[in-house]
Write a protein that holds these residues in place. Structure first.
Motif, PDB file in Angstrom:
ATOM      1  N   ILE A  27       0.882  -1.168   0.000  1.00  0.00           N
ATOM      2  CA  ILE A  27       0.000   0.000   0.000  1.00  0.00           C
ATOM      3  C   ILE A  27       0.917   1.215   0.000  1.00  0.00           C
ATOM      4  N   GLY A  28       0.585   2.194  -0.772  1.00  0.00           N
ATOM      5  CA  GLY A  28       1.445   3.371  -0.847  1.00  0.00           C
ATOM      6  C   GLY A  28       2.845   3.044  -1.319  1.00  0.00           C
ATOM      7  N   GLY A  29       2.983   2.014  -2.147  1.00  0.00           N
ATOM      8  CA  GLY A  29       4.279   1.657  -2.703  1.00  0.00           C
ATOM      9  C   GLY A  29       5.217   0.946  -1.757  1.00  0.00           C
ATOM     10  N   LYS A  30       4.668   0.385  -0.655  1.00  0.00           N
ATOM     11  CA  LYS A  30       5.529  -0.260   0.340  1.00  0.00           C
ATOM     12  C   LYS A  30       4.747  -1.400   0.998  1.00  0.00           C
ATOM     13  N   PRO A  31       5.396  -2.526   1.317  1.00  0.00           N
ATOM     14  CA  PRO A  31       4.701  -3.611   2.009  1.00  0.00           C
ATOM     15  C   PRO A  31       4.042  -3.146   3.307  1.00  0.00           C
ATOM     16  N   ILE A  32       2.861  -3.687   3.567  1.00  0.00           N
ATOM     17  CA  ILE A  32       2.094  -3.321   4.761  1.00  0.00           C
ATOM     18  C   ILE A  32       2.944  -3.427   6.020  1.00  0.00           C
ATOM     19  N   LEU A  33       3.697  -4.508   6.128  1.00  0.00           N
ATOM     20  CA  LEU A  33       4.466  -4.768   7.338  1.00  0.00           C
ATOM     21  C   LEU A  33       5.520  -3.696   7.598  1.00  0.00           C
ATOM     22  N   MET A  34       6.079  -3.140   6.555  1.00  0.00           N
ATOM     23  CA  MET A  34       7.066  -2.069   6.732  1.00  0.00           C
ATOM     24  C   MET A  34       6.418  -0.819   7.306  1.00  0.00           C
ATOM     25  N   HIS A  35       5.210  -0.500   6.856  1.00  0.00           N
ATOM     26  CA  HIS A  35       4.476   0.636   7.428  1.00  0.00           C
ATOM     27  C   HIS A  35       4.270   0.436   8.936  1.00  0.00           C
ATOM     28  N   THR A  36       3.905  -0.793   9.317  1.00  0.00           N
ATOM     29  CA  THR A  36       3.613  -1.072  10.725  1.00  0.00           C
ATOM     30  C   THR A  36       4.859  -0.931  11.583  1.00  0.00           C
ATOM     31  N   LEU A  37       5.966  -1.501  11.135  1.00  0.00           N
ATOM     32  CA  LEU A  37       7.215  -1.380  11.885  1.00  0.00           C
ATOM     33  C   LEU A  37       7.643   0.080  12.002  1.00  0.00           C
ATOM     34  N   GLU A  38       7.464   0.828  10.930  1.00  0.00           N
ATOM     35  CA  GLU A  38       7.890   2.231  10.921  1.00  0.00           C
ATOM     36  C   GLU A  38       7.125   3.074  11.926  1.00  0.00           C
ATOM     37  N   VAL A  39       5.822   2.865  12.049  1.00  0.00           N
ATOM     38  CA  VAL A  39       5.046   3.726  12.946  1.00  0.00           C
ATOM     39  C   VAL A  39       5.489   3.530  14.399  1.00  0.00           C
ATOM     40  N   PHE A  40       5.809   2.296  14.788  1.00  0.00           N
ATOM     41  CA  PHE A  40       6.299   2.065  16.151  1.00  0.00           C
ATOM     42  C   PHE A  40       7.690   2.672  16.341  1.00  0.00           C
ATOM     43  N   TYR A  41       8.563   2.491  15.358  1.00  0.00           N
ATOM     44  CA  TYR A  41       9.927   3.003  15.475  1.00  0.00           C
ATOM     45  C   TYR A  41       9.945   4.526  15.512  1.00  0.00           C
ATOM     46  N   HIS A  42       9.161   5.166  14.657  1.00  0.00           N
ATOM     47  CA  HIS A  42       9.157   6.626  14.619  1.00  0.00           C
ATOM     48  C   HIS A  42       8.454   7.226  15.840  1.00  0.00           C
ATOM     49  N   THR A  43       7.545   6.476  16.456  1.00  0.00           N
ATOM     50  CA  THR A  43       6.860   6.951  17.665  1.00  0.00           C
ATOM     51  C   THR A  43       7.764   6.840  18.889  1.00  0.00           C
ATOM     52  N   ILE A 116      -0.308   4.442  20.585  1.00  0.00           N
ATOM     53  CA  ILE A 116       0.868   3.689  21.038  1.00  0.00           C
ATOM     54  C   ILE A 116       1.408   4.278  22.330  1.00  0.00           C
ATOM     55  N   LEU A 117       1.593   5.587  22.348  1.00  0.00           N
ATOM     56  CA  LEU A 117       2.132   6.247  23.539  1.00  0.00           C
ATOM     57  C   LEU A 117       1.208   6.074  24.742  1.00  0.00           C
ATOM     58  N   ASP A 118      -0.090   6.230  24.513  1.00  0.00           N
ATOM     59  CA  ASP A 118      -1.054   6.085  25.597  1.00  0.00           C
ATOM     60  C   ASP A 118      -1.056   4.662  26.138  1.00  0.00           C
ATOM     61  N   SER A 119      -0.885   3.684  25.243  1.00  0.00           N
ATOM     62  CA  SER A 119      -0.908   2.288  25.694  1.00  0.00           C
ATOM     63  C   SER A 119       0.252   2.001  26.648  1.00  0.00           C
ATOM     64  N   PHE A 120       1.419   2.533  26.361  1.00  0.00           N
ATOM     65  CA  PHE A 120       2.548   2.314  27.263  1.00  0.00           C
ATOM     66  C   PHE A 120       2.361   3.051  28.586  1.00  0.00           C
ATOM     67  N   LYS A 121       1.832   4.258  28.505  1.00  0.00           N
ATOM     68  CA  LYS A 121       1.611   5.030  29.725  1.00  0.00           C
ATOM     69  C   LYS A 121       0.622   4.333  30.656  1.00  0.00           C
ATOM     70  N   VAL A 122      -0.497   3.886  30.103  1.00  0.00           N
ATOM     71  CA  VAL A 122      -1.535   3.257  30.918  1.00  0.00           C
ATOM     72  C   VAL A 122      -1.084   1.882  31.414  1.00  0.00           C
ATOM     73  N   ALA A 123      -0.401   1.120  30.559  1.00  0.00           N
ATOM     74  CA  ALA A 123       0.065  -0.208  30.976  1.00  0.00           C
ATOM     75  C   ALA A 123       1.058  -0.107  32.125  1.00  0.00           C
ATOM     76  N   LYS A 124       1.866   0.932  32.127  1.00  0.00           N
ATOM     77  CA  LYS A 124       2.822   1.126  33.221  1.00  0.00           C
ATOM     78  C   LYS A 124       2.090   1.354  34.545  1.00  0.00           C
ATOM     79  N   GLU A 125       0.955   2.058  34.482  1.00  0.00           N
ATOM     80  CA  GLU A 125       0.205   2.382  35.695  1.00  0.00           C
ATOM     81  C   GLU A 125      -0.750   1.262  36.112  1.00  0.00           C
ATOM     82  N   LYS A 126      -1.386   0.621  35.112  1.00  0.00           N
ATOM     83  CA  LYS A 126      -2.472  -0.319  35.394  1.00  0.00           C
ATOM     84  C   LYS A 126      -2.120  -1.782  35.122  1.00  0.00           C
TER      85      LYS A 126
END
Length: 225
Positions: A27-43, A116-126
């Motif tokens: 999608i968008g000229g790039k494998p789906i999986l690369m998009h997914t890895l990128e969003v976590f890495y860039h976040t 992603i950021l909210d999930s780590f914040k809440v998981a740390k607390e809860k």
């Protein structure tokens, strides 16, 4: 705390009807999986990414990365015969039990960085943080005798990923025999008697599994890109 993300992409994509598994479609000229890895890495640039794919796909994936000069750091782990086993393999690859880990479907490339950021914040607390979204359509429950009954949709949520946990707790939760009702990581966690904490997901965070999803994904990547 150390932060990990297990990206699970073990599906064969039979519903897609494509010659390759859905996670490698573009999608968008790039494998789906690369998009997914990128969003976590860039976040979270210091996150430790763990990619779980079928062992038979290792060579194919490495060739894809080489051709596209994909250089985001990650470790690779072989998938199991089920999602439960694939996630367990990913968890077992992490040394120790200190930190936080997000478990995410590889074919959900449109997760919002704020989720992603909210999930780590809440998981740390809860202890846990499960991304969910509200239902828009009316809901009915079917019975064995063919009848149906209205259900109040405000009482239900659609479950997405990431599902993020304290590493020590989710490792303990997965140290059990797989059961039929383990449909996601939250159900495995709940099996220990622990209550999961819900957070708001984003509606665009679709799981790409069918040709119609690919059409919508192409629309989304043009709109969001």
């Amino acid at each position: 705390m150390n932060k990990f993300a297990i990206i699970v992409a073990g599906g064969s994509g039979t519903r897609m009807g494509a010659p390759i598994s859905k996670q490698y479609l573009e999608i968008g000229g790039k494998p789906i999986l690369m998009h997914t890895l990128e969003v976590f890495y860039h976040t979270i640039p210091d996150i430790q990414l763990i990619l779980v794919i079928p062992e038979n796909d290792f060579g194919f994936w490495e060739d894809l990365c080489e051709r596209r000069h994909f250089e985001i750091p990650y470790s690779i782990v072989k998938g199991g015969n089920s999602r439960f086993q694939s996630v367990k393999n990913g968890l077992d690859s992490i040394v120790g039990d200190e930190g936080l880990v997000a478990i995410h479907d590889g074919v959900r490339p449109f997760v919002n960085p704020d989720v992603i950021l909210d999930s780590f914040k809440v998981a740390k607390e809860k202890g846990s943080a499960i991304a969910v979204v509200s239902l828009k359509d009316s809901l009915r429950k079917l019975t064995d005798d063919g009848k149906s009954f209205f259900q109040e949709r405000q009482n239900f949520r659609l479950v997405q990923t990431p599902q993020t946990f304290l590493l020590s707790k989710i490792k303990k939760a997965f140290d059990v025999t797989e059961l039929y009702h383990f449909t996601d990581d939250a159900t495995v966690y709940e099996h220990q008697g622990w209550q999961v904490e819900l957070i708001s997901g984003n509606p665009e965070n679709i799981k790409i599994t069918s040709p119609d999803d690919m059409v919508f994904a192409d629309f989304l990547i043009k709109r969001l890109g």
